[in-house]
Design an enzyme around this catalytic site. Structure first.
Site, mmCIF file in Angstrom:
data_model
loop_
_atom_site.group_PDB
_atom_site.id
_atom_site.type_symbol
_atom_site.label_atom_id
_atom_site.label_comp_id
_atom_site.label_asym_id
_atom_site.label_seq_id
_atom_site.Cartn_x
_atom_site.Cartn_y
_atom_site.Cartn_z
ATOM 1 N N ARG A 72 0.859 -1.211 0.000
ATOM 2 C CA ARG A 72 0.000 0.000 0.000
ATOM 3 C C ARG A 72 0.887 1.250 0.000
ATOM 4 O O ARG A 72 0.636 2.214 -0.707
ATOM 5 C CB ARG A 72 -0.891 0.028 1.244
ATOM 6 C CG ARG A 72 -1.894 -1.096 1.309
ATOM 7 C CD ARG A 72 -2.424 -1.188 2.722
ATOM 8 N NE ARG A 72 -3.494 -0.244 2.989
ATOM 9 C CZ ARG A 72 -3.863 0.114 4.209
ATOM 10 N NH1 ARG A 72 -3.203 -0.315 5.266
ATOM 11 N NH2 ARG A 72 -4.862 0.917 4.404
ATOM 12 N N GLN A 107 -9.097 10.535 8.168
ATOM 13 C CA GLN A 107 -8.984 9.109 8.505
ATOM 14 C C GLN A 107 -7.919 8.457 7.622
ATOM 15 O O GLN A 107 -7.552 7.317 7.819
ATOM 16 C CB GLN A 107 -10.312 8.394 8.269
ATOM 17 C CG GLN A 107 -11.460 8.915 9.101
ATOM 18 C CD GLN A 107 -12.762 8.283 8.679
ATOM 19 O OE1 GLN A 107 -13.211 7.289 9.247
ATOM 20 N NE2 GLN A 107 -13.390 8.855 7.666
ATOM 21 N N ASP A 110 -2.482 8.207 4.031
ATOM 22 C CA ASP A 110 -1.628 8.331 2.834
ATOM 23 C C ASP A 110 -0.809 9.624 2.778
ATOM 24 O O ASP A 110 0.020 9.791 1.897
ATOM 25 C CB ASP A 110 -2.501 8.203 1.562
ATOM 26 C CG ASP A 110 -3.646 9.236 1.526
ATOM 27 O OD1 ASP A 110 -4.723 8.898 1.015
ATOM 28 O OD2 ASP A 110 -3.465 10.372 2.033
ATOM 29 N N HIS A 125 -6.094 8.348 12.307
ATOM 30 C CA HIS A 125 -5.760 6.926 12.153
ATOM 31 C C HIS A 125 -4.287 6.719 11.865
ATOM 32 O O HIS A 125 -3.874 5.660 11.413
ATOM 33 C CB HIS A 125 -6.611 6.308 11.028
ATOM 34 C CG HIS A 125 -8.068 6.212 11.365
ATOM 35 N ND1 HIS A 125 -9.039 5.985 10.416
ATOM 36 C CD2 HIS A 125 -8.715 6.337 12.545
ATOM 37 C CE1 HIS A 125 -10.233 5.966 11.007
ATOM 38 N NE2 HIS A 125 -10.064 6.177 12.287
ATOM 39 N N CYS A 133 8.482 0.692 16.377
ATOM 40 C CA CYS A 133 8.843 -0.591 17.013
ATOM 41 C C CYS A 133 7.651 -1.069 17.848
ATOM 42 O O CYS A 133 7.083 -0.299 18.634
ATOM 43 C CB CYS A 133 10.072 -0.390 17.910
ATOM 44 S SG CYS A 133 10.406 -1.827 18.945
ATOM 45 N N GLY A 193 -15.998 12.149 1.460
ATOM 46 C CA GLY A 193 -15.384 10.909 0.965
ATOM 47 C C GLY A 193 -15.198 9.834 2.019
ATOM 48 O O GLY A 193 -14.179 9.153 2.038
ATOM 49 N N ASN A 219 -20.091 13.048 -0.902
ATOM 50 C CA ASN A 219 -19.711 11.649 -1.029
ATOM 51 C C ASN A 219 -20.273 11.061 -2.313
ATOM 52 O O ASN A 219 -21.349 11.495 -2.767
ATOM 53 C CB ASN A 219 -20.205 10.839 0.182
ATOM 54 C CG ASN A 219 -19.373 9.595 0.410
ATOM 55 O OD1 ASN A 219 -18.174 9.675 0.617
ATOM 56 N ND2 ASN A 219 -20.024 8.431 0.321
#
Ligand code: BV8
Length: 250
Positions: A72, A107, A110, A125, A133, A193, A219
């Site tokens: 990803r 959220q 990226d 998030h 770690c 979105g 949306n």
């Protein structure tokens, strides 16, 4: 293609003194980042992200979860922010220049908002560029080579894991505290979105509404909050946001 933006949405944004925008995977869709509920491709087609994005999945198979997240991360690094990300960055800059408040809660993991200029986005998030770690929590940015040989063991005897919030994990305290404070003070809330399925973010529109804010959803598809918001604009965020922001700031 001209986008149909309700005049009521333009006026609400033009008059708002304190705006909170919440974004989800739909804002990055037109950059080419698959949304959380899009079918995944390639070797990941048979996997369900909500089953991989958990501490149990990582404990059971750290190599698989590392490989999935490395895939990803690499896909994300090949994408660019789209017109929706840029419109949000412009709105934020202009509102603050006018002495008005703007808070972006995302959220998304990226960092496309950062690359578009929204460097103070509240990443509730976490993000996929930073890894930490699993024992000490020390944060690092692994190289492609390190990620090509999963799992990545750490000196503390743990593994490197993405610095994201998995299902069943609590959200970063300071970040969620700032998000809640902004929601309780805002007079306009934009949900952009997101499928409004993942909590606690899915409850933010109710929090804003309870604080007396007007609520707008942008949306592609209807969601569980569509009937509850004041204004629902159905369509592409990359088309709607630039048109809405341009008219509201004119
Ligand atoms: C927690 C990072 C305390 C990882 C993600 C009630 C209260 C609190 C918790 C819960 C609760 N009920 C249930 C829970 C547990 C759980 C939860 O919500 N489960 C759901 C599935 C029911 N929540 C948690 O575990 C959270 N932790 O609350 O801690 C706690 C702990 C234990 C028990 C109780 C409480 C942590 C949640 C965070 C999980 N991590 N991501 C990773 O990515 O690897 S969530 C993941 O989903 C992504 O962050 C994603 O952004 C997020 C939400 O999805 P969306 O962004 O909305 O994406 P999606 O694909 O769903 O939808 C895209 C939308 O875009 C669609 O609607 C589509 O129509 C639209 N779209 C597509 N293209 C476009 C478009 N729109 C416009 N334009 C387009 N072009």
């Amino acid at each position: 293609m001209s986008v149909d933006i309700p005049e009521e949405a333009v006026v609400s944004l033009r008059q708002a003194r304190c705006v909170v925008a919440l974004t989800g995977a739909g804002v990055s869709a037109e950059s080419g980042v698959p949304t959380f509920r899009d079918k995944m491709t390639g070797m990941w087609e048979k996997y369900d992200p909500t089953q991989l994005a958990t501490p149990d999945a990582f404990r059971a198979d750290p190599a698989l979860v590392t490989q999935w997240n490395a895939w990803r991360r690499r896909l994300i690094l090949e994408t660019e922010p789209n017109a929706g990300h840029l419109a949000i960055a412009t709105l934020s800059e202009r509102m603050r220049a006018d002495g008005r408040e703007f808070t972006l809660i995302t959220q998304n993991i990226d960092r496309l908002h950062h690359r578009a200029g929204s460097t103070d986005a509240l990443e509730i998030h976490g993000n996929l560029m930073e890894w930490r770690c699993s024992v000490t929590g020390e944060i690092t940015e692994p190289t492609d080579e390190q990620l090509d040989d999963p799992p990545i063991e750490t000196e503390a005897g743990g593994f490197l894991r993405p610095n994201v919030v998995w299902f069943g994990e609590s959200l970063p305290e300071e970040t969620i505290g700032r998000a809640i404070a902004a929601l309780e003070a805002c007079d306009l809330f934009l949900s952009i979105g997101t499928s409004a399925l993942v909590y606690p973010a899915a409850g933010f529109s109710q929090l804003a509404n309870a604080a007396g804010a007007r609520t707008i959803e942008i949306n592609r598809d209807p969601t569980p909050i569509t009937d509850a918001v004041d204004i629902s604009v159905q369509g592409s965020a990359a088309e709607i946001l630039p048109a809405l922001v341009e008219r509201a700031l004119a």
